[in-house]
Design a protein around this motif. Structure first.
Motif, short mmCIF file in Angstrom:
data_model
loop_
_atom_site.label_atom_id
_atom_site.label_comp_id
_atom_site.label_asym_id
_atom_site.label_seq_id
_atom_site.Cartn_x
_atom_site.Cartn_y
_atom_site.Cartn_z
N ILE A 1 0.85 -1.18 0.00
CA ILE A 1 0.00 0.00 0.00
C ILE A 1 0.88 1.24 0.00
O ILE A 1 1.75 1.38 0.85
CB ILE A 1 -0.92 0.02 1.24
CG1 ILE A 1 -1.81 -1.23 1.26
CG2 ILE A 1 -1.76 1.28 1.27
CD1 ILE A 1 -2.60 -1.38 2.53
N LEU A 2 0.66 2.13 -0.94
CA LEU A 2 1.40 3.39 -1.00
C LEU A 2 0.42 4.54 -0.87
O LEU A 2 -0.60 4.59 -1.56
CB LEU A 2 2.17 3.50 -2.31
CG LEU A 2 3.08 4.71 -2.46
CD1 LEU A 2 4.19 4.65 -1.43
CD2 LEU A 2 3.66 4.78 -3.85
N GLY B 1 9.55 14.89 3.13
CA GLY B 1 8.25 14.69 3.75
C GLY B 1 7.52 13.44 3.31
O GLY B 1 6.50 13.09 3.92
N LEU B 2 7.98 12.77 2.25
CA LEU B 2 7.42 11.47 1.91
C LEU B 2 8.03 10.36 2.76
O LEU B 2 7.44 9.30 2.91
CB LEU B 2 7.66 11.16 0.42
CG LEU B 2 6.84 11.96 -0.58
CD1 LEU B 2 7.20 11.57 -2.00
CD2 LEU B 2 5.34 11.76 -0.34
N VAL B 3 9.21 10.63 3.31
CA VAL B 3 9.90 9.64 4.14
C VAL B 3 9.58 9.86 5.62
O VAL B 3 9.32 8.90 6.35
CB VAL B 3 11.42 9.72 3.92
CG1 VAL B 3 12.15 8.70 4.80
CG2 VAL B 3 11.75 9.50 2.44
N PHE B 4 9.56 11.12 6.05
CA PHE B 4 9.37 11.43 7.47
C PHE B 4 8.12 12.28 7.69
O PHE B 4 7.69 13.01 6.80
CB PHE B 4 10.60 12.14 8.03
CG PHE B 4 11.84 11.27 8.04
CD1 PHE B 4 11.95 10.22 8.94
CD2 PHE B 4 12.87 11.50 7.14
CE1 PHE B 4 13.08 9.40 8.94
CE2 PHE B 4 14.00 10.70 7.15
CZ PHE B 4 14.10 9.64 8.04
N ASP B 5 7.57 12.17 8.88
CA ASP B 5 6.34 12.86 9.24
C ASP B 5 6.67 14.29 9.67
O ASP B 5 6.92 14.55 10.85
CB ASP B 5 5.66 12.09 10.38
CG ASP B 5 4.23 12.55 10.64
OD1 ASP B 5 3.92 13.71 10.28
OD2 ASP B 5 3.44 11.78 11.21
N VAL B 6 6.64 15.21 8.72
CA VAL B 6 7.04 16.59 9.00
C VAL B 6 6.04 17.30 9.91
O VAL B 6 6.45 18.00 10.85
CB VAL B 6 7.26 17.36 7.69
CG1 VAL B 6 7.57 18.84 7.97
CG2 VAL B 6 8.41 16.74 6.89
N PRO B 7 4.71 17.18 9.71
CA PRO B 7 3.79 17.83 10.66
C PRO B 7 4.01 17.36 12.10
O PRO B 7 3.96 18.16 13.04
CB PRO B 7 2.41 17.42 10.13
CG PRO B 7 2.62 17.20 8.67
CD PRO B 7 3.98 16.59 8.58
N ARG B 8 4.26 16.08 12.28
CA ARG B 8 4.52 15.56 13.62
C ARG B 8 5.82 16.13 14.19
O ARG B 8 5.92 16.46 15.37
CB ARG B 8 4.59 14.03 13.59
CG ARG B 8 4.81 13.38 14.94
CD ARG B 8 4.74 11.87 14.82
NE ARG B 8 4.95 11.22 16.11
CZ ARG B 8 4.90 9.90 16.29
NH1 ARG B 8 4.64 9.10 15.26
NH2 ARG B 8 5.11 9.40 17.50
N HIS C 1 9.98 10.93 13.09
CA HIS C 1 9.29 9.65 12.88
C HIS C 1 9.00 9.43 11.41
O HIS C 1 8.93 10.37 10.61
CB HIS C 1 7.99 9.62 13.68
CG HIS C 1 8.20 9.55 15.17
ND1 HIS C 1 8.17 8.37 15.87
CD2 HIS C 1 8.45 10.53 16.08
CE1 HIS C 1 8.39 8.60 17.15
NE2 HIS C 1 8.57 9.91 17.31
N TRP C 2 8.78 8.17 11.07
CA TRP C 2 8.44 7.82 9.69
C TRP C 2 7.10 8.41 9.31
O TRP C 2 6.21 8.58 10.15
CB TRP C 2 8.39 6.29 9.54
CG TRP C 2 9.65 5.62 9.94
CD1 TRP C 2 9.85 4.83 11.04
CD2 TRP C 2 10.92 5.69 9.27
NE1 TRP C 2 11.16 4.40 11.09
CE2 TRP C 2 11.83 4.92 10.02
CE3 TRP C 2 11.37 6.33 8.12
CZ2 TRP C 2 13.17 4.77 9.65
CZ3 TRP C 2 12.70 6.19 7.75
CH2 TRP C 2 13.58 5.41 8.51
N SER C 3 6.94 8.70 8.04
CA SER C 3 5.65 9.15 7.54
C SER C 3 4.63 8.01 7.71
O SER C 3 5.00 6.83 7.79
CB SER C 3 5.74 9.53 6.06
OG SER C 3 5.95 8.37 5.26
N PRO C 4 3.34 8.33 7.79
CA PRO C 4 2.34 7.27 7.91
C PRO C 4 2.45 6.22 6.80
O PRO C 4 2.24 5.03 7.04
CB PRO C 4 1.02 8.04 7.84
CG PRO C 4 1.35 9.40 8.36
CD PRO C 4 2.75 9.68 7.88
N THR C 5 2.79 6.65 5.58
CA THR C 5 2.93 5.71 4.46
C THR C 5 4.05 4.71 4.72
O THR C 5 3.87 3.50 4.57
CB THR C 5 3.20 6.46 3.15
OG1 THR C 5 2.07 7.24 2.82
CG2 THR C 5 3.49 5.48 2.02
#
Length: 479
Positions: free
Chosen positions: A63-64, A157-164, A310-314
């Motif tokens: 899932i992407l 931001g595709l790799v890491f959760d920037v908003p978090r 942290h990792w992005s949700p994806t």
């Protein structure tokens, strides 16, 4: 006393059509352009995995960018993130990055120039330096140093959760594509600090990086003073000090250390280090107290930034999906905490250069690694009452016999036979890195930055148990 930039230029009067004069002309004609940035949604066809030692014949669809659907008709109100682009830029990405910078904000950026894990550490250092200089970090993309130059970059931001990350740090964090339109072909001039020449004597130029090419930046570098070096007059190390670099971000120290800059390669301009968008050529070799200090638990860059990245949700969802597949858990079942696991990272391929032709006795045996795994299991049981059954091996080893031995220990592997084809070449390493860091325990390879970051994440995120095994000689890990 050091001369300021104006004095230096007075001592080196510009010739007809000089770079400095051209800069003045160009700067006076800067345009303000606003470009509308559109996002394209990429969908992947579901592909079944080919038979491998780690899978059966069931179909498997990674899932992407999973979407959450809702039937609610309740209107939602979009809240402006005070630490996001809406509050810290003029507007949408622009053709020229300067047109999007607010006059009441100051920014900072830098470039990457190493393997992917080292690049992650570089961006952690950039954000920490932004914190101590009271600037907004603007983070570029990741470039494919480990998978081939033909592969496109991937957004931070595709790799890491920037908003978090913004919320955890309580500071603004921006990405370059939020500032400058990624479709822009406008080449822009900027002055930056050259730290690389100040800390080593073998390469007489700033640290090279592909990032400025992607950002269409024409850079005029000013050599930083030699006192930024952490261990003065020591050729065996190339680290600089965070606070020494931070001093150059402030007007008085900046003015005292300006020297004649190098011409920018495209437009041949002479520019002092920019004060609005402060930039440095390379921040990987940066520390507060001692070289490579992210290996130590006191590391301020890790404590104040890295542990919150942290990792992005994806990426996290993909890691859990691949993990469930590896250990045979139904895909609709949760992974942790119902099925806690220990991850192993064995780095071997490029470490062969430290072993020579004979790797027997240089690489640690699986028995050595198994002993470390048992130590982690025992600590988790004693300290947290957790009994771990699942052990996941991640490695760059390609020898089939070695992987059969891994299976013989009752450990699981991660099947990436279709990952690059389905998701793209970036995803095997991203998924492995996430799996390494999301368990309750970890065993990694000494001298590997990938192992070190996984160890730090497990310790910070799950209060997990970790070990690093030694290698290089037959008895290196005796203890």
């Amino acid at each position: 006393m050091h001369e300021d930039a104006e004095s230096l230029l007075a001592h080196h009067p510009p010739q007809k059509h000089s770079a400095w004069a051209r800069y003045t002309s160009i700067a006076s004609k800067r345009r303000f352009l606003v470009a509308v940035f559109s996002f394209a949604t990429v969908s992947f066809l579901a592909l079944g995995f080919l038979r491998s030692p780690w899978t059966d014949q069931r179909s498997f669809t990674p899932i992407l960018d999973p979407q959450t659907s809702t039937n609610s008709s309740t209107p939602t109100v979009a809240l402006v993130d005070p630490h996001g682009p809406e509050a810290n830029l003029i507007g949408a990405p622009t053709a020229h990055f300067r047109d999007n910078l607010r006059n009441d904000r100051k920014y900072i950026t830098s470039w990457i120039s190493a393997g992917w894990t080292n690049d992650v550490m570089t961006y952690i250092n950039l954000i920490y330096l932004a914190m101590i200089t009271d600037r907004i970090p603007v983070i570029p993309m990741f470039t494919p140093s480990h998978i081939g130059g033909a592969v496109p970059p991937i957004d931070f931001g595709l790799v890491f959760d920037v908003p978090r990350l913004r919320k955890a740090l309580n500071i603004p964090v921006l990405e370059w594509h939020e500032v400058k339109d990624r479709a822009s072909n406008e080449v822009e001039e900027i002055g930056c600090w050259n730290t690389w020449e100040a800390v080593q004597k073998n390469e007489h130029y700033p640290r090279r990086s592909h990032v400025p090419d992607h950002l269409k930046l024409d850079i005029s570098y000013t050599k930083a003073p030699s006192w930024i070096k952490t261990i003065p007059n020591f050729d065996g190390d190339v680290h600089s000090s965070f606070w020494a670099l931070a001093a150059l971000a402030f007007p008085e120290t900046r003015a005292e250390n300006l020297v004649l800059p190098l011409e920018s390669p495209t437009n041949h301009l002479l520019l002092p280090p920019d004060e609005h968008m402060l930039c440095y050529d390379y921040l990987y070799f940066t520390c507060a107290n001692q070289p490579y200090e992210m290996e130590f638990d006191y590391s301020p860059a890790w404590r104040f930034v890295g542990q919150h990245l942290h990792w992005s949700p994806t990426i996290e969802q993909l890691a859990n999906q691949y993990l469930r597949r590896s250990i045979g858990i139904a895909e609709d079942r949760p992974t942790p905490p119902a099925s806690p696991w220990i991850a192993i990272h064995v780095r071997r391929g490029d470490f062969k250069v430290f072993c020579g032709e004979e790797t027997t006795g240089c690489y640690a045996s699986l028995e050595v690694i198994a002993r470390r795994v048992e130590e982690v299991k025992a600590e988790l049981l004693q300290r947290k009452g957790i009994m771990v059954e699942h052990v996941i091996m991640t490695s760059d080893e390609r020898n089939a016999t070695w992987w059969e031995e891994v299976k013989g220990h009752g450990w699981y592997g991660v099947d990436h036979s279709q990952t690059a084809d389905v998701l793209g070449p970036w995803y095997p390493v991203l998924i492995d890195a996430a799996i390494q860091s999301l368990g309750v325990g970890f065993v990694g390879t000494d001298k590997s930055t990938m192992s070190n970051l996984a160890r730090r994440r497990v310790e910070s995120w799950t209060d997990g148990a970790t070990r690093i095994y030694k290698w290089g000689t037959p008895n290196a890990d005796d203890h």
